[in-house]
Scaffold this active site. Structure first.
Site, short mmCIF file in Angstrom:
data_model
loop_
_atom_site.label_atom_id
_atom_site.label_comp_id
_atom_site.label_asym_id
_atom_site.label_seq_id
_atom_site.Cartn_x
_atom_site.Cartn_y
_atom_site.Cartn_z
N HIS A 1 51.81 24.88 27.97
CA HIS A 1 52.02 24.00 29.12
C HIS A 1 53.48 23.55 29.24
O HIS A 1 53.78 22.42 29.62
CB HIS A 1 51.12 22.77 29.06
N ASN B 1 42.10 21.14 32.72
CA ASN B 1 42.66 22.29 33.41
C ASN B 1 42.10 22.36 34.83
O ASN B 1 41.26 21.55 35.21
CB ASN B 1 42.33 23.59 32.67
#
Length: 485
Positions: A56, A129
């Site tokens: 990320h 997510n």
């Protein structure tokens, strides 16, 4: 004093007499080590980049608020969810997963959906997510999985062979792989995608009664995805497309919003449900556990400084508040440790004292010292517990709810090994056009795989999910179906 009248200073506040010329021994002499302003500038410059996130790394963020639209306090005592109209300030970070900090926004990848609620009982982080499931269901496999998404140690290139080798040997990944390779794998913008807590969590009410819960954030902008050709074009010409879109929308007053829903499961159902409710590679059927509206998230303010507010923002699935607790989900259990530990390494042990992470609630603890201590470090107050000097003490009412445990302490797999039903159901829900694009994407992604046995093994998983799925992928790769299917 006007802006132009401000003196440039060193980090310790002393005025700088010359910021254009370093101090030398004579006009052409060597530079002097006593030029402390030069040394400070160079030393600080060398340290301007904290280590990027291992996963990320590329992301965008914004401030906003969450407003309760349906009172579900019969299920949770979390104060920020108590009462219709209750508003809580938030910070949100969206991200890609596998790429580096400078990678493109429009690659095929899951998107991180990390939410920080600044509640009156401390920060609550929901770190999920844009997909309701994940590739694996046990944290012990996570480092290996992420290694396959990174670069080959010799060539320093992305390695499709490693990706599909791991997935073909980890059939639990099939549900998420199908989502990733479908149209949903490349959102049109960060505003046009759903978000999920993904894991199962526990809610506990004021009476100590508990339920299992899953979070769904449905975009009010509608779901939109990018065509692969356009996504590739943007990746080369405009790699920060999603970052810019989010910033510009908020800057222009077009505030993106999501409606939050929850699925609620009685505790006892976990023992009888047809899928393990703590397996993050599975979803709960909405026919069995319908979506219940909870609230609305609105993003309405851009960061003033990207590094301070987005890069240094830290999120941990273990940042709970009273009324919200962990479940036995084995991926979640590992993340409870791993995320906070990553922040201690990447940003520093005092990362929660930074303005973007600092709770709006009063903080009282006995932690002291450490790098980057930016507050009073507790001053001269008592620094241990228990003590006889009136220091802060525990709040028994905030203890997590007790829960039963049983069995042997050993390394065990999940009881349920059906990796195919939900992936097949998803395939059959797609239109013929969507199936064709899914198969084309899978074939394109698998073509570079070096070993035919990996392709054959993965085709077998597709076939078990749906025979047509496997047959079409096999045909696209010019291979025969595995024997015995």
């Amino acid at each position: 004093m006007s802006t132009t009248d401000k003196n440039l200073t060193t980090s310790w506040g002393a005025p700088v007499g010359d910021n254009q010329n370093s101090m030398t021994a004579g006009s052409r002499g060597p530079t002097l080590i006593q030029d402390v302003h030069l040394l400070e500038k160079l030393a600080h410059f060398n340290r301007e980049r904290v280590p990027e996130r291992v996963v990320h790394a590329k992301g965008a963020g914004a401030h906003g608020h969450f407003e309760v639209t349906n009172d579900l306090s019969q299920y949770t005592k979390a104060s920020f969810l108590s009462g219709v109209g209750k508003r809580t300030p938030m910070f949100v970070r969206f991200s890609t997963v596998a790429g580096e900090l400078g990678s493109s926004d429009t690659v095929r990848d899951p998107r991180g959906f990390a939410l920080k609620f600044y509640t009156e009982e401390g920060n609550y982080d929901l770190v999920g997510n844009n997909t309701p499931v994940f590739f694996i269901r046990d944290a012990i496999k996570f480092p290996d999985f992420i290694h396959t998404q990174k670069r080959h140690p010799q060539t320093h290139l992305k390695n499709p062979t490693a990706v599909w080798d791991f997935w073909s040997l980890s059939p639990e990944s099939l549900h998420q792989v199908t989502i990733l390779m479908s149209d949903r794998g490349i959102p049109a913008t960060l505003r046009h995608m759903h978000g999920f807590g993904s894991h199962t969590f526990k809610w506990v009410n004021a009476a100590g009664q508990a339920v299992w819960v899953k979070y769904h954030f449905k975009t009010e902008q509608g779901v939109k995805n990018l065509d692969v050709t356009l996504a590739a074009k943007l990746a080369g010409e405009h790699p920060d497309y999603h970052t810019e879109d989010l910033f510009n929308a908020i800057d222009q007053g077009d505030f993106p919003a999501w409606t939050c829903y929850v699925q609620i499961m009685p505790l006892e159902d976990a023992d009888t449900y047809r899928f393990d409710p703590f397996d993050v590679t599975k979803v709960w059927s909405q026919k069995d556990y319908p979506l219940i509206e909870l609230g609305r998230m609105v993003l309405d303010r851009n960061p003033e400084n990207y590094f301070a507010e987005v890069e240094q923002a830290t999120f941990s699935p273990g940042a709970f508040v009273p009324g919200i607790e962990a479940s036995p989900d084995k991926m979640l259990q590992g993340r409870l440790f791993a995320y906070a530990d990553a922040h201690r390494y990447r940003v520093g042990t005092n990362h929660n004292t930074l303005p973007i992470n600092r709770p709006h609630a009063e903080v009282n603890h006995y932690q002291r010292d450490g790098q980057m201590t930016s507050d009073s470090n507790g001053g001269k107050s008592v620094y241990y517990e228990p003590n006889s000097f009136g220091g802060p003490t525990e709040a028994p009412q905030a203890k997590p709810a007790a829960f039963p445990v049983s069995g042997l302490a050993e390394s065990v797999a999940f009881d349920h090994s059906d990796h195919y039903t939900q992936a097949g159901d998803l395939y059959r829900l797609l239109s013929e056009e969507e199936r064709a694009r899914l198969v084309e994407t899978v074939v394109g992604a698998m073509t570079p795989v070096e070993k035919e046995e990996i392709k054959i093994r993965q085709i077998g998983h597709f076939y078990k999910a749906d025979p047509e799925y496997g047959q079409r992928v096999a045909a696209g790769l010019g291979l025969s179906l595995p024997e015995g299917l």
